[in-house]
Design an enzyme around this catalytic site. Structure first.
Site, PDB file in Angstrom:
ATOM      1  CG  ASP A   1      -1.793   1.233   1.283  1.00 19.58           C
ATOM      2  OD1 ASP A   1      -2.643   1.387   0.394  1.00 19.58           O
ATOM      3  OD2 ASP A   1      -1.616   2.055   2.207  1.00 19.58           O
TER       4      ASP A   1
ATOM      5  CD  GLU B   1      -5.587   0.963  -4.112  1.00 16.20           C
ATOM      6  OE1 GLU B   1      -6.790   1.245  -4.102  1.00 16.20           O
ATOM      7  OE2 GLU B   1      -4.821   1.172  -3.147  1.00 16.20           O
TER       8      GLU B   1
ATOM      9  CG  ASP C   1      -1.247   3.433   5.754  1.00 20.27           C
ATOM     10  OD1 ASP C   1      -2.238   3.813   5.099  1.00 20.27           O
ATOM     11  OD2 ASP C   1      -0.455   4.209   6.303  1.00 20.27           O
TER      12      ASP C   1
END
Length: 418
Positions: free
Chosen positions: A191, A275, A356
């Site tokens: 992340d 992502e 996170d």
């Protein structure tokens, strides 16, 4: 696969003049060819071919009084400038037709002699590496090279680059075989953020170095000094180079850090999941400077390139996946949360999550589900299978493998700069 190795060049004063003359000739050939194609399109004539352009703007132009000075430089970089124009047109047509992914590419534009970055490309006929380690360029001479490491193979081409700070680099393209590392059983989800640069699903935290923010004081002083100089003066040129050197130092430091971090992650894990961030959209917000300073796109590109070289896998999940809203333990959608909320407790199972770390674990779970296509299987580790999958849910083909599809191979996203 093709790799690119870059080294510093230290040309003499005479060689710098010869390089500047070659830069100018290549730019003129490019602009003449572009003007010829634009004029042909305006007149409704057929699209000029590359061979015809070469005869017109190089061979024929050398015989005229206006372009006779083209014969003073090597012909190889002039021909390669026409290849660059062909590539620019090809990218434009592929972008219009939808063959090229990403944002739309515009028509080629004329080059200016005031561009801060200049480049020349030489093929095998235009360069050679001497036994004493110097780089011989056609009609330029033997240029001293700072060999920081050995080339793994004979290069197929070399690009000489002059950056805005006045440094010369030689970028060699070599063809090597992939060096696959020993397989591992570790996979991580990452992340990316601004408070902390990256949080891995195994709990590892990578701090944000903030290279631009740390150098901001020196950059402001250099830019203020530049703004006080008279336009066109030598002092302004010196101040401009000083600003360019300060920015180059920040960019080099950031790239060196990203290279080391991505190499460590690729060597220690078999699969990495990220992502798909909307970096372009975030760069329009008040966090634009911090987003550009982070360099998320470069980080992702380096991971993909090294994964292709070392036999690893990099998976990208959709940007609309609610990684920060789902509990990574029970899978309940808890709803959106503002960025100020860094920890939260799941209302279903009562687990307290770091924002996170929870997102990184959800990225790992989503990446695994997409890679293995485990229909009916658990998406998150430790979650029981709610029911058995029906045959119609195993895939779009009736004869598909019920245990999951073959993992997709990660393709190279460009030429790695190592």
């Amino acid at each position: 696969m093709h790799l690119r190795y870059s080294y510093r060049l230290y040309p003499t004063a005479g060689q710098r003049q010869a390089l500047a003359r070659t830069f100018g000739c290549a730019r003129v050939v490019y602009n003449d060819a572009l003007a010829a194609r634009k004029q042909a399109r305006k007149d409704g004539l057929p699209y000029p071919r590359s061979a015809d352009l070469q005869k017109l703007v190089i061979t024929g132009a050398k015989r005229t009084a206006e372009r006779a000075w083209l014969a003073s430089v090597g012909v190889d970089p002039l021909i390669q400038s026409l290849r660059d124009l062909d590539t620019a047109y090809r990218n434009f047509f592929d972008s219009v037709s939808g063959k090229r992914a990403g944002r739309q590419v515009g028509l080629p534009r004329f080059k200016s002699k005031r561009d801060n970055r200049q480049s020349l490309r030489f093929t095998r006929n235009g360069f050679r590496i001497r036994g004493n380690g110097k780089l011989n360029l056609a009609k330029i001479g033997d240029v001293r090279v700072k060999w920081s490491r050995a080339l793994p193979a004979d290069p197929s081409s070399v690009t000489v680059v002059l950056d805005p700070s006045g440094r010369y680099h030689a970028s060699f393209v070599v063809d090597v075989e992939p060096q696959h590392l020993a397989p591992l059983d570790t996979e991580v989800g990452i992340d990316l953020g601004l408070t902390t640069y990256a949080v891995l699903s195994d709990g590892t935290v990578i701090d944000n170095p903030r290279f631009l923010r740390k150098a901001e004081k020196k950059l402001k002083a250099a830019q203020r000094a530049l703004s006080r100089k008279a336009r066109g003066s030598k002092n302004r040129a010196k101040a401009r180079r000083k600003v360019a050197k300060a920015h180059a130092k920040v960019a080099d430091t950031r790239m060196d850090w990203a290279q080391k971090q991505t190499t460590r992650i690729i060597r220690e894990t078999q699969a990495v999941y990220l992502e798909d961030l909307n970096v372009r959209g975030l760069a329009r917000t008040r966090l634009a400077k911090s987003v550009h300073d982070a360099g998320w796109s470069t980080f992702r590109r380096l991971l993909e390139e090294k994964a292709a070289r070392y036999g690893r896998h990099v998976g990208i999940i959709g940007r609309y996946e609610p990684t920060s809203q789902v509990c990574s333990t029970c899978g309940v959608l808890d709803g959106p949360k503002p960025l100020s909320v860094r920890t939260w407790t799941c209302g279903a199972c009562g687990t307290c999550h770091d924002r996170d770390l929870n997102a990184a674990r959800n990225i790992l779970a989503a990446g695994r589900a997409d890679r293995l296509n485990a229909c009916g299987g658990p998406v998150r580790p430790g979650v029981a299978i709610p029911r058995r999958a029906h045959p119609v849910e195993t895939g779009t083909h009736r004869n598909a493998d019920r245990t999951g599809r073959k993992p997709r191979a990660a393709g190279a996203a460009g030429i790695p700069v190592l």
